[in-house]
Design a protein around this motif. Sequence first.
Motif, mmCIF file in Angstrom:
data_model
loop_
_atom_site.group_PDB
_atom_site.id
_atom_site.type_symbol
_atom_site.label_atom_id
_atom_site.label_comp_id
_atom_site.label_asym_id
_atom_site.label_seq_id
_atom_site.Cartn_x
_atom_site.Cartn_y
_atom_site.Cartn_z
ATOM 1 N N SER A 237 0.852 -1.187 0.000
ATOM 2 C CA SER A 237 0.000 0.000 0.000
ATOM 3 C C SER A 237 0.891 1.240 0.000
ATOM 4 N N GLN A 238 0.278 2.397 -0.044
ATOM 5 C CA GLN A 238 1.039 3.652 -0.105
ATOM 6 C C GLN A 238 1.300 4.237 1.280
ATOM 7 N N GLU A 239 0.991 3.504 2.321
ATOM 8 C CA GLU A 239 1.186 4.013 3.679
ATOM 9 C C GLU A 239 2.653 3.986 4.092
ATOM 10 N N ASN A 240 2.949 4.801 5.093
ATOM 11 C CA ASN A 240 4.251 4.754 5.756
ATOM 12 C C ASN A 240 4.018 4.476 7.237
ATOM 13 N N ARG A 241 4.727 3.487 7.768
ATOM 14 C CA ARG A 241 4.567 3.149 9.182
ATOM 15 C C ARG A 241 5.918 2.964 9.846
ATOM 16 N N ASN A 242 5.916 3.094 11.165
ATOM 17 C CA ASN A 242 7.127 2.983 11.972
ATOM 18 C C ASN A 242 7.150 1.631 12.690
ATOM 19 N N VAL A 243 8.289 0.975 12.696
ATOM 20 C CA VAL A 243 8.403 -0.367 13.270
ATOM 21 C C VAL A 243 8.092 -0.364 14.773
ATOM 22 N N LEU A 244 8.614 0.616 15.491
ATOM 23 C CA LEU A 244 8.367 0.690 16.938
ATOM 24 C C LEU A 244 6.890 0.931 17.224
ATOM 25 N N VAL A 245 6.283 1.846 16.484
ATOM 26 C CA VAL A 245 4.874 2.170 16.690
ATOM 27 C C VAL A 245 3.990 0.964 16.380
ATOM 28 N N GLU A 246 4.282 0.258 15.289
ATOM 29 C CA GLU A 246 3.500 -0.920 14.942
ATOM 30 C C GLU A 246 3.717 -2.046 15.952
ATOM 31 N N SER A 247 4.942 -2.193 16.448
ATOM 32 C CA SER A 247 5.230 -3.221 17.448
ATOM 33 C C SER A 247 4.473 -2.972 18.742
ATOM 34 N N ALA A 248 4.189 -1.705 19.020
ATOM 35 C CA ALA A 248 3.438 -1.366 20.233
ATOM 36 C C ALA A 248 2.047 -1.988 20.221
ATOM 37 N N ARG A 249 1.507 -2.288 19.035
ATOM 38 C CA ARG A 249 0.217 -2.960 18.959
ATOM 39 C C ARG A 249 0.302 -4.348 19.599
ATOM 40 N N LEU A 250 1.388 -5.065 19.305
ATOM 41 C CA LEU A 250 1.576 -6.397 19.870
ATOM 42 C C LEU A 250 1.924 -6.335 21.350
ATOM 43 N N ALA A 251 2.676 -5.314 21.730
ATOM 44 C CA ALA A 251 3.166 -5.203 23.106
ATOM 45 C C ALA A 251 2.179 -4.500 24.029
ATOM 46 N N ARG A 252 0.976 -4.213 23.524
ATOM 47 C CA ARG A 252 -0.027 -3.481 24.306
ATOM 48 C C ARG A 252 0.536 -2.170 24.820
ATOM 49 N N GLY A 253 1.362 -1.537 23.979
ATOM 50 C CA GLY A 253 1.921 -0.233 24.300
ATOM 51 C C GLY A 253 3.225 -0.273 25.074
ATOM 52 N N ASP A 254 3.567 -1.419 25.635
ATOM 53 C CA ASP A 254 4.737 -1.514 26.508
ATOM 54 C C ASP A 254 5.950 -2.007 25.716
ATOM 55 N N VAL A 255 6.504 -1.128 24.887
ATOM 56 C CA VAL A 255 7.643 -1.487 24.052
ATOM 57 C C VAL A 255 8.684 -0.379 24.123
ATOM 58 N N THR A 256 9.954 -0.777 24.044
ATOM 59 C CA THR A 256 11.082 0.152 24.190
ATOM 60 C C THR A 256 11.940 0.119 22.935
ATOM 61 N N ALA A 257 12.542 1.249 22.615
ATOM 62 C CA ALA A 257 13.418 1.314 21.448
ATOM 63 C C ALA A 257 14.568 0.320 21.593
ATOM 64 N N LEU A 258 14.880 -0.369 20.516
ATOM 65 C CA LEU A 258 15.916 -1.407 20.537
ATOM 66 C C LEU A 258 17.270 -0.853 20.951
ATOM 67 N N SER A 259 17.505 0.406 20.689
ATOM 68 C CA SER A 259 18.781 1.033 21.059
ATOM 69 C C SER A 259 19.034 0.982 22.561
ATOM 70 N N LYS A 260 17.979 0.776 23.347
ATOM 71 C CA LYS A 260 18.114 0.743 24.805
ATOM 72 C C LYS A 260 18.253 -0.676 25.352
ATOM 73 N N LEU A 261 18.241 -1.668 24.477
ATOM 74 C CA LEU A 261 18.387 -3.054 24.931
ATOM 75 C C LEU A 261 19.850 -3.363 25.212
ATOM 76 N N SER A 262 20.121 -3.793 26.445
ATOM 77 C CA SER A 262 21.475 -4.146 26.860
ATOM 78 C C SER A 262 21.507 -5.587 27.351
ATOM 79 N N ALA A 263 22.468 -6.336 26.891
ATOM 80 C CA ALA A 263 22.594 -7.737 27.288
ATOM 81 C C ALA A 263 22.807 -7.877 28.796
ATOM 82 N N LYS A 264 23.422 -6.896 29.411
ATOM 83 C CA LYS A 264 23.705 -7.008 30.850
ATOM 84 C C LYS A 264 22.430 -6.962 31.692
ATOM 85 N N ASP A 265 21.342 -6.456 31.108
ATOM 86 C CA ASP A 265 20.089 -6.347 31.848
ATOM 87 C C ASP A 265 19.165 -7.537 31.636
#
Length: 255
Positions: A86-114
């Motif tokens: 389709s001609q739409e533009n969407r954001n991966v984080l915003v779309e992922s929030a649908r699956l995560a019920r809004g509780d999703v964090t940018a991948l840049s903040k993911l740390s293996a130590k945590d």
Amino acid sequence: MAALGVRCSRRLLPLLGAPRPLHTSPGNPSARVAVVLSGCGVYDGTEIHEASAILVHLSRQGAEVKMFAPDIPQMHVIDHSKGQPSQENRNVLVESARLARGDVTALSKLSAKDHDAVIFPGGFGAAKNLSSFAVDGESCSVHSEVERVLQDFRKAEKPIGLCCIAPVLAAKVIPGVEVTVGQEEEQGGKWPYCGTTKAIQAMGGKHSAKEVHEVHVDKSHKVVTTPAFMGQAPLHTIFDGIGSMVSNVLRLTGK
């Protein structure tokens, strides 16, 4: 009617409070697991049934789960009712929030130590948004944050789980890794994406042929994979295979 629905929703919000995530478990968690999404929808993001199965199995086994996704535009948007762009533009984080019920964090903040482990559901988003595999095959690139996460968990010797098409990410980033995306022959249409096995081998990975309900555990690299929707199978069989993947990932955490 639509306006009435909006008014009713607004009246309910103060009563319901903020959206409550479904992917956390009470009590003492056995492991802290990061789940990396790539959007919402099989043809341009995360395969929804796979993500749900992963979360159910993690919840059942008492894991503490946090969801992540890259804050980037999708490669494209697919009208899933037609199977066409389709001609739409969407954001991966915003779309992922649908699956995560809004509780999703940018991948840049993911740390293996945590976290004690990381799991990647499949869906074409893994091959379109987390990498360029859908376009470039064995010559693909992996998104820089995805590559960082995979390398960091590998260096920390913490387990990595991947299902469906997502194992190509590990094959590209982790030299010599052993994975499965199912069988290596089409078998009358049962395995329509069997050509992926050759691309994995061309990228330096090793492929192990498995059925949908099975997993492959690369103990050396602590990578666990299962075919999921790479093969044609009943949904409950795919669910069981993903459950085995989750169980093996949690076992490798030692918790």
